[in-house]
Design a protein around this motif. Structure first.
Motif: not given
Length: 189
Positions: A3, A27, A30-33, A35-36, A38
């Motif tokens: 990620d 998509e 998968q890592d929420k932090d 993704k936020t 990015t």
């Protein structure tokens, strides 16, 4: 690790080759932090946000005539930065020529600004590729100013400008991909 690498790659692409970005890549993270993070990078304010007036330029064409940004108010402008040594730029020339022909009776102008090149090589390229665009060259301080003002970190680099002389999108699609976006802008007018 995967990620992190994806987030880093997306942010790197956004920095200099925004036209390559595909939303479905998000998509894959998968890592929420991450993704936020990015998403915040994607949404962060670009150096030339939509609605910003076009940075000033006063450059000459191959015949010695000077052109400035305000000469093209009232037209949609596709501004393409290139260099004589850039193979990726040269590949776009046939697409640019086709666009000039396709939009010749419309309020659309295609301008090529050569940077990081000498005048002799620039003129040779114009003749060799029979460029139909408005062809300008930026040398010396103009080269540095335009690279800074348009946030050019790699070429080809294209900018889409509206009829009011304001940025629609800096680091926009290449000539081979921009036609649909120009058609939509003409419909809005």
């Amino acid at each position: 690790t995967r990620d992190f690498q994806l987030a880093w790659l997306i942010c790197t692409i956004l920095e200099s080759h925004k036209y390559l970005f595909k939303e479905e890549w998000l998509e894959l993270i998968q890592d929420k932090d991450l993704k936020t993070f990015t998403l915040k990078q994607i949404e962060s304010k670009p150096i030339l946000p939509t609605g910003t007036p076009v940075p000033y330029f006063y450059l000459r064409d191959e015949k010695g005539n000077f052109h400035q940004h305000s000469n093209y108010k009232g037209k949609i402008v596709y501004l393409s930065f290139w260099a004589a040594w850039c193979k990726s730029c040269i590949i776009q020339f046939p697409d640019e020529n086709n666009l000039v022909t396709k939009f010749k009776d419309k309020a659309v102008t295609f301008i090529n600004i050569c940077i990081e090149s000498d005048t002799v090589k620039w003129k040779e390229m114009i003749q060799k590729h029979n460029l139909k665009t408005i062809n300008l060259i930026a040398v010396g301080a103009w080269n540095d100013k335009l690279k800074r003002d348009f946030d050019i970190h790699g070429i080809p680099h294209a900018v889409l400008i509206d009829q009011e002389g304001k940025i629609i999108e800096n680091k926009t699609l290449r000539a081979s991909q921009i036609e649909a976006k120009i058609l939509k802008l003409l419909e809005k007018k």
